[in-house]
Design an enzyme around this catalytic site. Structure first.
Site, PDB file in Angstrom:
ATOM      1  N   GLU A 287     -11.392  35.342 -16.104  1.00  0.00           N
ATOM      2  CA  GLU A 287     -12.458  35.235 -17.100  1.00  0.00           C
ATOM      3  C   GLU A 287     -13.697  34.569 -16.513  1.00  0.00           C
ATOM      4  OE1 GLU A 287      -9.486  33.540 -17.617  1.00  0.00           O
ATOM      5  OE2 GLU A 287     -10.315  31.705 -16.779  1.00  0.00           O
ATOM      6  N   ASP A 329     -47.101  50.168   2.218  1.00  0.00           N
ATOM      7  CA  ASP A 329     -48.550  50.187   2.398  1.00  0.00           C
ATOM      8  C   ASP A 329     -48.873  49.719   3.795  1.00  0.00           C
ATOM      9  OD1 ASP A 329     -49.233  50.930  -0.078  1.00  0.00           O
ATOM     10  OD2 ASP A 329     -49.968  48.983  -0.758  1.00  0.00           O
ATOM     11  N   ASP A 628     -49.996  48.539  -5.028  1.00  0.00           N
ATOM     12  CA  ASP A 628     -50.771  47.462  -5.626  1.00  0.00           C
ATOM     13  C   ASP A 628     -51.665  47.931  -6.771  1.00  0.00           C
ATOM     14  OD1 ASP A 628     -52.457  48.851  -3.986  1.00  0.00           O
ATOM     15  OD2 ASP A 628     -52.836  47.204  -2.604  1.00  0.00           O
ATOM     16  N   ASP A 632     -50.568  53.305  -8.639  1.00  0.00           N
ATOM     17  CA  ASP A 632     -49.309  53.233  -7.901  1.00  0.00           C
ATOM     18  C   ASP A 632     -48.111  53.046  -8.834  1.00  0.00           C
ATOM     19  OD1 ASP A 632     -50.596  53.462  -5.506  1.00  0.00           O
ATOM     20  OD2 ASP A 632     -50.716  51.312  -5.138  1.00  0.00           O
ATOM     21  N   ASN A 694      -4.965  35.442  -8.224  1.00  0.00           N
ATOM     22  CA  ASN A 694      -4.300  35.848  -9.463  1.00  0.00           C
ATOM     23  C   ASN A 694      -3.068  36.693  -9.186  1.00  0.00           C
ATOM     24  OD1 ASN A 694      -6.312  34.504 -10.686  1.00  0.00           O
ATOM     25  ND2 ASN A 694      -7.326  36.286 -11.561  1.00  0.00           N
TER      26      ASN A 694
HETATM   27 MG    MG Z   1     -56.132  49.170   0.158  1.00  0.00          MG
END
Ligand code: MG
Ligand code: ADP
Length: 894
Positions: A287, A329, A628, A632, A694
């Protein structure tokens, strides 16, 4: 100014007066007063779950309730010590679960804090960046494409502003916004085009606006209760583990019933078997698992924050470990975004610019000689450069630094080097966007108006019909065009970012961007350098070893991108560079066929990014995509791990992302992937540990009952093991640091289950061995050495505990044959194991606890037998492993 104002029917001057505000923003004293009156600019959260109810939640578990009832019964039957101890253990368990849950929630809350929205505000005449929550009515704010509107505001001034108000009005198309009055007092919100509303986003343009309402007084606040959706923070793994938990509950219940029946059959007392059965079930059901998983995730997320990666969506933590492609990028992520103009191309030749960074020191050199006077075309180029510009240079600690777009700041520095710094008065701006890849301003002067354009030179050239030579403007012939294209290729091929300049005289204000940006006069272009960021090369290498491909996706020129990609080790010898234009010619199917060979996408626009993500995903890749800008967002959302830039990213991109890079750095993505792998590894480690423990307990009890032996472990002992031996070390495993080799193996498949790669088999074998050894010790003590039942049980208890504590080190190092070497790597683990051992000795040797736990002190010789027995599973498994590896070696040599 409190009563419901009809802001949209007032002129902006009136609005300012009503709000006792000004064009220069509020002064700090006023802000302080208003903050007291209006409070935080925040939507009230729905009441959170209280600590008390979190605590009592811990008891709601079905098995715990059964155990409580069982305890009650044993209490009624007069077994008070048993009853009290069991209750103490249950409470201790609940406290532990409670602490775990509160901790997990706290760290999730602090995460929210980290991604708290900010706003640009004008106060006492100066622009500042503050937390959006600190805004008050009367504050003047600046809005830019990509910003989330932080409060309700009236526009004071705007350029090409468009907002999407779907969160408020349901309308998904952008609305254009401007300062003009709206006369209809009853205009619906969607038609109040001079108002901005909290929670909507600006998708284009720029604006200044004055805040009219904050927090719950905003339009969004009025409907806040309707829109508050509690995001489900469960990750796929947590969900799967929950399901697994349910299955395990059934399995344990069935086994428990068999054990109980077998025990009764062999003559054990009803009451004793009932309690034993329930205790066994409690011990067998993991649990604690979901809570520990949450903790491991939360701890990992915390480690990621230390490495500048902010996780916004918890499931991303798991997906990170599966990433096979990173689409990154270029500018700012792979490079420093520290631009310096190095060359200026005018009239068919390149002029060199000396100097580095944003220092305004350096001469211009033409054909080896410093330039004394500046030709008119150069002057024009610089005029365009500083007028078509929104950046600023400020001096900080005796050094000039850039505020705003570094590409534009570099132009200001160039102008300083030439001593030309007076920009024209602008009457209109068509902002830069990454699809057009240019920006235009219209200026007014004594002879009329001129549109100044700057942008990606190869594309800009397509909009030009003339070229500036000296003071003359001549037609742009094919030969002239070739000359320029040649010069461009030369500069771009040396990894320089290029930016072109053009203009057109107009009689009246152009009606549209298209009208402003055609039939232009080409003036020239500049080349600027942007050095790679530190350690990017290493990170890309690390990715390669980890089976992750890095792909550069940039709006920049093909040759510039190619040169940088080659330099950074992204582009292999036969790797393909594809441009946006080429991509447009491909169907989705064709793109899928080719995308695996492409390492650089150049001159692409945001729409292309989406196609790239889709194509890679259709080829079975797990894609991380950075971005950014506003545009995008779709690609970020569609990718498996959407990544937004913390510094240069817009609110829209951040909202769409799962991960934010606080430092915009590529290396941070790689660090996050490493942590993501570690978190998953750790989860597997403690699952391995917990479940085999267990299994061990179940096997011990099961076989003993079937075989008609006495109870090898008493209920209280089982519960103790469940709390102490299983609890602490499992949590400590969640604190394991990333393994050394974790970035040397290929990514895990997303389809892989949690028990893949032999984990299930390992759990069963180990559990089985632990159970057997515990039983052997018990049986040996009882039947061979006749130690008496209590001593035999104590020995079984100790064997079980020690075997598990040895196993935890194997889980940590991944393997039995090496566990001693790695024993002291995780000091939490050492501490957890040590404290479990001490507690074992305490319950065996402290007389008052002996009574409670039904234990008896053991002689040294017994301990020898116990430790030996506990070591056997480890020895057996490491021998087997060794013999297997020897066998494979001999097969290979043959
Ligand atoms: Mg740029
Ligand atoms: P990346 O961020 O991938 O380098 P961008 O979309 O920012 O690409 O820029 C693409 C091209 O647009 C650049 O190569 C440059 O020529 C041009 N550009 C970049 N910034 C500006 C700007 N502020 N104004 C005009 N043109 C720009």
């Amino acid at each position: 100014m409190k009563h419901g104002q009809l802001w949209h029917t007032q002129s902006w001057e009136e609005v300012l007066t009503t709000l006792e505000a000004s064009n220069d923003g509020l002064v700090d004293a006023t802000v302080e007063q208003r903050r007291l009156v209006y409070g935080d600019n925040q939507l009230q959260e729905r009441t959170r779950v209280s600590l008390v109810s979190t605590f009592f939640d811990q008891f709601r578990d079905f098995m715990v309730i059964v155990l409580l009832i069982a305890t009650l019964i044993s209490g009624l039957l007069g077994e008070f010590t048993d009853a009290i101890t069991i209750i103490v253990i249950i409470v201790a368990n609940a406290v532990l679960g409670f602490i775990q849950q509160v901790r997990a929630e706290r760290s999730l809350a602090s995460l929210k804090e980290l991604t708290a929205p900010t706003a640009r505000v004008l106060r006492s005449g100066e622009w500042r960046e503050i937390l959006a929550r600190e805004l008050v009515p009367g504050d003047v704010i600046g809005i830019e494409a990509g910003d989330r509107i932080p409060a309700d505001a009236r526009i004071l001034h705007s350029e090409e502003l468009e907002t999407v108000e779907s969160s408020l009005t349901g309308e998904s198309l952008p609305v254009s916004k401007h300062v003009a009055l709206v006369h209809d007092p009853d205009a619906p919100l969607g038609d109040r085009t001079n108002m901005l509303y909290m929670g909507t986003v600006a998708t284009r343009g720029v604006a200044q606006a004055v805040i009219v309402a904050t927090g719950m007084a905003t339009e969004m606040g009025k409907i806040a209760d309707l829109i508050q959706s509690s995001e489900d923070a469960m990750t796929p793994l947590e969900n799967r583990l929950n399901q697994l938990g349910h299955v395990l509950v059934y399995v344990s219940v069935v086994i428990t019933i068999i054990v109980v029946i077998a025990g009764l059959f062999h003559g054990h007392e009803m009451y004793e078997m009932f309690l034993a059965g329930v205790s066994l079930a409690v011990a067998a059901i993991p649990e604690g698992l979901p809570a520990i998983v949450t903790i491991a995730l939360a701890l990992g997320v915390q480690r990621m924050i230390k490495r500048n990666a902010i996780v916004r969506k918890l499931p991303a933590v798991e997906t990170l470990g599966c990433a096979t492609v990173i689409c990154s990028d270029k500018t700012g992520t792979l490079t420093q975004n520290q631009m310096t103009v190095k060359e200026v191309f005018i009239e068919g030749r390149a002029i060199l610019v000396e100097g580095d960074g944003y220092d305004p020191i350096g001469q211009l050199v033409d054909r080896g000689k410093p330039l004394q006077s500046f030709p008119p075309s150069l002057q024009r180029l610089i005029d365009i450069g500083i007028t078509c510009n929104n950046a600023h240079l400020v001096v900080e600690n005796d050094k000039q630094v850039a505020l705003g777009d570094p590409t534009e700041a570099a132009l200001l520095v160039l102008a300083q080097k030439v001593g030309r710094t007076d920009a024209f008065a602008r009457v209109k701006e068509f902002p830069f966007d990454s699809t057009r890849k240019r920006m235009t301003v219209v200026v007014r002067h004594e002879n009329g108006m001129t549109a100044f354009v700057k942008g990606a030179p190869d594309l800009l050239l397509g909009q030009c019909a003339f070229v500036q030579l000296g003071t003359e403007v001549v037609r742009l012939t094919e030969q002239k065009r070739q000359e320029i294209v040649h010069g461009l290729a030369n500069m771009a091929g040396r990894a320089m970012r290029t930016l072109g300049f053009a203009y057109r005289d107009v009689k009246t204000m152009p009606a549209s961007v298209e009208a402003a940006e055609r039939d232009l006069v080409f003036v020239g272009f500049v080349g600027m350098i942007d050095p790679p960021r530190q350690s990017v090369r290493e990170s890309i290498q690390t990715c390669k070893q980890a089976g992750i491909r890095t792909v550069m996706v940039t709006g920049d020129h093909q040759l510039t991108a190619e040169a940088i990609a080659r330099d950074l080790g992204i582009l292999p010898r036969h790797g393909v560079v594809m441009t946006g234009v080429e991509l447009d010619r491909l169907t989705d199917r064709m793109l899928e066929d080719q995308v695996d060979d492409v390492y650089v996408f150049a001159r692409v626009s945001p729409l292309h990014k989406l196609r790239i993500v889709k194509a890679l995903q259709n080829n079975g890749h797990v894609v991380a995509m950075t971005g950014d800008g506003v545009n995008d967002a779709p690609a970020i959302k569609a990718s498996d791990i959407g990544i937004a830039m913390g510094k240069s990213g817009t609110d829209v991109a951040k909202d769409a992302s799962a991960l934010i890079l606080a430092d915009d750095h590529f290396a941070t993505i790689v660090a996050a992937i490493e942590e993501g792998r570690a978190i998953y590894d750790n989860i597997r480690k403690f699952i391995r540990y917990l479940l085999s423990s267990n299994v061990g307990e179940i096997i011990t009890m099961f076989i003993a009952m079937i075989a008609g032996l006495p109870l090898p472990l008493l209920p209280i002992q089982i519960l103790w093991v469940n709390l102490v031996t299983d609890g602490l070390p499992a949590i400590a495993l969640g604190l394991d640091a990333p393994e050394e080799g974790s970035m040397n193996r290929p990514p895990r498949s997303v389809r892989e289950g949690i028990f893949a790669r032999g984990l299930g088999r390992k759990i069963i074998t180990r559990g089985f061995l632990i159970g057997i050894m515990t039983l052997l010790v018990f049986y040996g003590a009882l039947s061979v050495y006749h130690t008496g039942l209590q001593t035999a049980q104590t020995m079984a208890f100790a064997t079980l505990v020690i075997a598990q504590l040895i196993h935890v080190f194997a889980c940590h190092s991944g393997d039995d044959s090496r566990f001693i070497l790695h024993m002291f790597e995780n000091l939490w683990l050492v501490g957890a194991v040590a404290s479990s051992l001490v507690m074992l000795l305490i319950v065996i040797y402290i007389p008052s606890l002996q009574v409670i736990f039904h234990t008896s002190r053991l002689p040294l010789l017994s301990w020898l037998a116990i430790v030996l027995a506990a070591l056997i599973p480890s020895l057996a498994l490491s021998l087997r492993r060794r013999s297997r590896s020897i066998r494979t070696v001999s097969v290979r040599t043959r």
